[in-house]
Design a protein around this motif. Structure first.
Motif, PDB file in Angstrom:
ATOM      1  N   SER A  96       0.907  -1.608   0.145  1.00  0.00           N
ATOM      2  CA  SER A  96       0.074   0.091  -0.008  1.00  0.00           C
ATOM      3  C   SER A  96       0.553   1.215   0.053  1.00  0.00           C
ATOM      4  O   SER A  96       0.355   2.012  -0.416  1.00  0.00           O
ATOM      5  CB  SER A  96      -0.744   0.555   1.264  1.00  0.00           C
ATOM      6  N   GLY A  97       2.452   0.890   0.462  1.00  0.00           N
ATOM      7  CA  GLY A  97       3.109   2.363  -0.523  1.00  0.00           C
ATOM      8  C   GLY A  97       4.606   2.462   1.045  1.00  0.00           C
ATOM      9  O   GLY A  97       4.991   4.326   0.613  1.00  0.00           O
ATOM     10  N   PRO A  98       4.353   1.658   1.836  1.00  0.00           N
ATOM     11  CA  PRO A  98       5.056   2.154   3.055  1.00  0.00           C
ATOM     12  C   PRO A  98       6.546   2.075   2.701  1.00  0.00           C
ATOM     13  O   PRO A  98       7.657   3.253   2.671  1.00  0.00           O
ATOM     14  CB  PRO A  98       5.357   1.266   3.899  1.00  0.00           C
ATOM     15  N   LEU A  99       7.053   1.379   0.944  1.00  0.00           N
ATOM     16  CA  LEU A  99       8.003   1.146   1.405  1.00  0.00           C
ATOM     17  C   LEU A  99       8.248   2.358  -0.151  1.00  0.00           C
ATOM     18  O   LEU A  99       9.545   2.464  -0.354  1.00  0.00           O
ATOM     19  CB  LEU A  99       8.218  -0.046  -0.061  1.00  0.00           C
ATOM     20  N   ALA A 100       7.145   2.988  -0.420  1.00  0.00           N
ATOM     21  CA  ALA A 100       7.675   4.230  -1.157  1.00  0.00           C
ATOM     22  C   ALA A 100       8.125   5.974  -0.575  1.00  0.00           C
ATOM     23  O   ALA A 100       8.718   6.731  -0.499  1.00  0.00           O
ATOM     24  CB  ALA A 100       6.411   5.117  -1.962  1.00  0.00           C
ATOM     25  N   LEU A 101       8.442   5.613   0.591  1.00  0.00           N
ATOM     26  CA  LEU A 101       9.253   6.622   1.606  1.00  0.00           C
ATOM     27  C   LEU A 101      10.195   6.166   1.359  1.00  0.00           C
ATOM     28  O   LEU A 101      11.255   7.134   1.549  1.00  0.00           O
ATOM     29  CB  LEU A 101       8.827   6.415   3.005  1.00  0.00           C
ATOM     30  N   GLY A 102      11.224   5.581   0.614  1.00  0.00           N
ATOM     31  CA  GLY A 102      13.059   5.073  -0.218  1.00  0.00           C
ATOM     32  C   GLY A 102      13.604   5.224   1.888  1.00  0.00           C
ATOM     33  O   GLY A 102      12.874   4.808   3.102  1.00  0.00           O
ATOM     34  N   PRO A 103      14.615   5.806   1.574  1.00  0.00           N
ATOM     35  CA  PRO A 103      15.025   6.370   3.082  1.00  0.00           C
ATOM     36  C   PRO A 103      14.376   6.542   4.117  1.00  0.00           C
ATOM     37  O   PRO A 103      14.973   6.286   5.349  1.00  0.00           O
ATOM     38  CB  PRO A 103      16.395   6.877   2.565  1.00  0.00           C
ATOM     39  N   ARG A 143       2.326 -10.166  -4.023  1.00  0.00           N
ATOM     40  CA  ARG A 143       1.974 -11.071  -3.175  1.00  0.00           C
ATOM     41  C   ARG A 143       0.682 -10.117  -3.550  1.00  0.00           C
ATOM     42  O   ARG A 143       0.122 -11.244  -2.856  1.00  0.00           O
ATOM     43  CB  ARG A 143       2.541 -12.260  -2.504  1.00  0.00           C
ATOM     44  N   HIS A 144       0.161  -9.660  -3.015  1.00  0.00           N
ATOM     45  CA  HIS A 144      -1.289  -8.723  -2.871  1.00  0.00           C
ATOM     46  C   HIS A 144      -1.785  -8.785  -3.848  1.00  0.00           C
ATOM     47  O   HIS A 144      -2.134  -9.573  -4.726  1.00  0.00           O
ATOM     48  CB  HIS A 144      -0.850  -6.472  -3.087  1.00  0.00           C
ATOM     49  N   ASP A 145      -3.201  -8.399  -3.239  1.00  0.00           N
ATOM     50  CA  ASP A 145      -4.271  -8.745  -4.106  1.00  0.00           C
ATOM     51  C   ASP A 145      -5.327  -8.064  -4.472  1.00  0.00           C
ATOM     52  O   ASP A 145      -4.632  -6.614  -4.997  1.00  0.00           O
ATOM     53  CB  ASP A 145      -5.611  -9.846  -3.634  1.00  0.00           C
ATOM     54  N   HIS A 146      -6.398  -7.772  -5.179  1.00  0.00           N
ATOM     55  CA  HIS A 146      -6.802  -6.979  -5.725  1.00  0.00           C
ATOM     56  C   HIS A 146      -7.281  -5.733  -5.273  1.00  0.00           C
ATOM     57  O   HIS A 146      -7.757  -4.703  -5.519  1.00  0.00           O
ATOM     58  CB  HIS A 146      -8.291  -7.734  -6.515  1.00  0.00           C
ATOM     59  N   ARG A 147      -7.206  -5.751  -3.789  1.00  0.00           N
ATOM     60  CA  ARG A 147      -7.820  -4.692  -3.544  1.00  0.00           C
ATOM     61  C   ARG A 147      -6.794  -3.900  -2.356  1.00  0.00           C
ATOM     62  O   ARG A 147      -6.782  -2.563  -2.185  1.00  0.00           O
ATOM     63  CB  ARG A 147      -8.255  -5.444  -1.192  1.00  0.00           C
ATOM     64  N   VAL A 148      -5.707  -3.641  -3.154  1.00  0.00           N
ATOM     65  CA  VAL A 148      -4.375  -3.195  -3.394  1.00  0.00           C
ATOM     66  C   VAL A 148      -4.284  -2.485  -4.392  1.00  0.00           C
ATOM     67  O   VAL A 148      -3.482  -3.369  -5.803  1.00  0.00           O
ATOM     68  CB  VAL A 148      -3.292  -3.543  -2.797  1.00  0.00           C
ATOM     69  N   ASP A 149      -4.593  -1.257  -5.361  1.00  0.00           N
ATOM     70  CA  ASP A 149      -4.214  -0.769  -6.544  1.00  0.00           C
ATOM     71  C   ASP A 149      -5.050   0.277  -6.457  1.00  0.00           C
ATOM     72  O   ASP A 149      -5.834   1.321  -6.180  1.00  0.00           O
ATOM     73  CB  ASP A 149      -5.645  -1.682  -7.671  1.00  0.00           C
ATOM     74  N   PRO A 150      -4.058   1.221  -6.953  1.00  0.00           N
ATOM     75  CA  PRO A 150      -2.682   1.176  -7.070  1.00  0.00           C
ATOM     76  C   PRO A 150      -1.026   0.791  -6.156  1.00  0.00           C
ATOM     77  O   PRO A 150      -1.919   0.407  -4.556  1.00  0.00           O
ATOM     78  CB  PRO A 150      -2.109   2.481  -8.007  1.00  0.00           C
ATOM     79  N   ALA A 151      -0.320  -0.223  -6.703  1.00  0.00           N
ATOM     80  CA  ALA A 151       0.555  -0.544  -5.231  1.00  0.00           C
ATOM     81  C   ALA A 151       1.968  -0.677  -5.191  1.00  0.00           C
ATOM     82  O   ALA A 151       2.350  -0.038  -7.064  1.00  0.00           O
ATOM     83  CB  ALA A 151       0.292  -2.199  -5.409  1.00  0.00           C
ATOM     84  N   HIS A 152       2.413  -0.354  -4.396  1.00  0.00           N
ATOM     85  CA  HIS A 152       3.766   0.353  -4.646  1.00  0.00           C
ATOM     86  C   HIS A 152       4.759  -1.017  -4.219  1.00  0.00           C
ATOM     87  O   HIS A 152       4.506  -1.608  -2.856  1.00  0.00           O
ATOM     88  CB  HIS A 152       4.146   1.290  -4.050  1.00  0.00           C
ATOM     89  N   THR A 153       6.196  -1.392  -4.611  1.00  0.00           N
ATOM     90  CA  THR A 153       6.058  -3.380  -4.729  1.00  0.00           C
ATOM     91  C   THR A 153       7.587  -3.576  -5.018  1.00  0.00           C
ATOM     92  O   THR A 153       8.214  -4.069  -5.588  1.00  0.00           O
ATOM     93  CB  THR A 153       5.647  -4.004  -5.414  1.00  0.00           C
TER      94      THR A 153
END
Length: 277
Positions: A96-103, A143-153
């Motif tokens: 859902s986006g935590p990885l979009a925080l980067g460093p 491995r996310h499902d349809h409930r996350v769109d868009p996704a950040h993976t």
């Protein structure tokens, strides 16, 4: 010497407007303003519902390069599934986006409900499935499902990923719990909750995670000079060899940002760099 981070639990609170936040400050500028006073904050919205990658990206863009976010794990995992059968939910949360925080991605906080009793097998299985790096998190996120769109993976770099567990039932006051967390290198949250929940100070990881909910009244009471002095001394001791993250959650009377800034002043000689502003 470890790194010290001090902040608040969340930043979107109407009572802060015109008191902590300057009168007339645009709501969209509130995070940027807070990041000029403090160097970290907990994202709370992620606990209640999946956020969007664009929101995480926006928050990262609004804060200084050295700012750090702690992210609160989904209540669907901790409170509804109660740590069981949550593989899909974990993938969705991470996508859902935590990885979009980067460093700027700091520890992930998992808060258990007050009715959740210590169960070594359930807890061990949950902790075993947590990612220990951002690359592992990205792999799970795919491995996310349809409930996350868009996704950040994806992740911009492979970094260690820390986790902290906040417990709220007396059954966790046992060496079996601290031993289990220690084996997984997950921090047992030091939670001051006006005596309503256990206050545990055992170190179970290479960092310490503190949540200050109010010493006398949960979510309401501020901290006295003596109380802040006490926490400053504890943090100094832990920071001799560990990173320390501290978040104030006594937001009801606009005490959280004031107390966070007051604690930071007490630790000024150990906190570097100081946020701009």
């Amino acid at each position: 010497m470890g790194q010290i981070r001090i902040g608040t639990s969340g930043w979107v609170y109407p009572p802060w407007r015109g008191t902590f936040y300057p009168q007339g400050l645009a709501h969209k500028r509130e995070l940027a303003y807070l990041s000029e006073q403090l160097d970290s904050v907990e994202i709370n919205g992620s606990f209640y519902a999946l956020q969007r990658p664009s929101s995480y990206q926006k928050w990262a863009e609004q804060t200084p390069d050295d700012f750090l976010f702690a992210v609160k794990g989904s209540r669907f995992i901790t409170h509804m599934k109660r740590l069981r059968d949550g593989d899909d939910l974990l993938a969705n949360f991470l996508a859902s986006g935590p990885l979009a925080l980067g460093p700027k991605l700091g520890p992930i906080l998992w808060q258990l409900p007050p009715t959740f009793r210590f169960d070594a097998d359930v807890l061990d299985a949950f902790l075993s499935g947590l990612p220990r790096s951002t690359e592992q998190a990205a792999e799970i996120a795919r491995r996310h499902d349809h409930r996350v769109d868009p996704a950040h993976t994806s992740t911009d770099a492979d970094r260690p990923l820390r986790h902290a567990l906040e417990v709220r039932h007396d059954s966790f006051v046992t060496p079996a719990c601290t031993d289990l967390l220690g084996r997984h290198q997950v921090a047992l949250v030091v939670a001051d909750a006006a005596g309503k929940y256990p206050l545990l100070e055992e170190v179970t990881a290479d960092f310490v995670y503190i949540r200050l909910h109010g010493h006398d009244e949960l979510y309401v009471s501020g901290y006295t000079d003596e109380g802040l002095d006490m926490w400053a001394e504890k943090i100094r001791s832990w920071a001799g060899s560990l990173d320390v993250y501290t978040y104030f959650d006594n937001d009801a009377k606009v005490r959280a940002p004031r107390d966070a800034m007051a604690l930071r002043e007490r630790l000024a000689s150990l906190v570097s760099p100081w946020p701009a502003g």
